[in-house]
Design a protein around this motif. Structure first.
Motif, PDB file in Angstrom:
ATOM      1  N   PHE A 101       0.836  -1.205   0.000  1.00  0.00           N
ATOM      2  CA  PHE A 101       0.000   0.000   0.000  1.00  0.00           C
ATOM      3  C   PHE A 101       0.872   1.257   0.000  1.00  0.00           C
ATOM      4  O   PHE A 101       0.692   2.159  -0.814  1.00  0.00           O
TER       5      PHE A 101
ATOM      6  N   GLY B  34       2.787   1.666  -3.140  1.00  0.00           N
ATOM      7  CA  GLY B  34       1.877   2.197  -4.161  1.00  0.00           C
ATOM      8  C   GLY B  34       1.731   3.706  -4.055  1.00  0.00           C
ATOM      9  O   GLY B  34       1.645   4.413  -5.067  1.00  0.00           O
TER      10      GLY B  34
ATOM     11  N   SER C 120      -7.194   7.852   2.268  1.00  0.00           N
ATOM     12  CA  SER C 120      -6.877   6.426   2.157  1.00  0.00           C
ATOM     13  C   SER C 120      -5.941   5.970   3.264  1.00  0.00           C
ATOM     14  O   SER C 120      -6.113   4.892   3.828  1.00  0.00           O
TER      15      SER C 120
ATOM     16  N   HIS D  81      -6.973   3.202   5.973  1.00  0.00           N
ATOM     17  CA  HIS D  81      -6.138   2.003   6.070  1.00  0.00           C
ATOM     18  C   HIS D  81      -5.630   1.807   7.505  1.00  0.00           C
ATOM     19  O   HIS D  81      -5.739   0.716   8.064  1.00  0.00           O
TER      20      HIS D  81
ATOM     21  N   SER E 117      -6.563  -2.471   2.526  1.00  0.00           N
ATOM     22  CA  SER E 117      -5.963  -1.929   1.303  1.00  0.00           C
ATOM     23  C   SER E 117      -6.999  -1.758   0.210  1.00  0.00           C
ATOM     24  O   SER E 117      -6.994  -0.761  -0.523  1.00  0.00           O
TER      25      SER E 117
ATOM     26  N   SER F  50      -9.210   1.268   1.014  1.00  0.00           N
ATOM     27  CA  SER F  50      -8.429   2.490   0.804  1.00  0.00           C
ATOM     28  C   SER F  50      -8.251   2.804  -0.672  1.00  0.00           C
ATOM     29  O   SER F  50      -8.386   3.946  -1.096  1.00  0.00           O
ATOM     30  N   LEU F  51      -7.956   1.772  -1.457  1.00  0.00           N
ATOM     31  CA  LEU F  51      -7.763   1.958  -2.897  1.00  0.00           C
ATOM     32  C   LEU F  51      -9.051   2.405  -3.576  1.00  0.00           C
ATOM     33  O   LEU F  51      -9.046   3.292  -4.426  1.00  0.00           O
TER      34      LEU F  51
END
Length: 90
Positions: free
Chosen positions: A13, A16, A57, A61, A76, A79-80
């Protein structure tokens, strides 16, 4: 005292997030964005929406991981999804 254990989903995460920031920097250098208005109550640029999405996010998370027994993969995913919604339509 217990320390946070970095799980693979949590590490992915945050990796990313770093990739998104690098990608957005390059995109803004190539094609600067203008302000627009989506469902957020203010006019925003791509960078503004990315910042707000990342901030939200990260909080979602960390709350899910810290306060529930749910899988960090689930944290995750939630959040995404929130990040995508804000960036796309915010």
């Amino acid at each position: 005292m217990e320390w946070m254990a970095w799980t693979l989903p949590t590490a992915l995460f945050f990796a990313g997030i770093a990739a998104l920031l690098a990608g957005m920097t390059l995109w803004e250098l190539v094609s600067p964005s203008g302000e627009r208005r989506g469902y957020l109550p203010i006019q925003t640029t791509r960078g503004d929406r990315l910042f707000m999405g990342l901030l939200g996010s990260a909080f979602v998370h960390l709350i899910v991981v810290g306060l529930t027994d749910w899988s960090s993969w689930f944290a995750s995913a939630i959040s995404l999804l929130g990040l995508i919604l804000i960036i796309k339509w915010g």
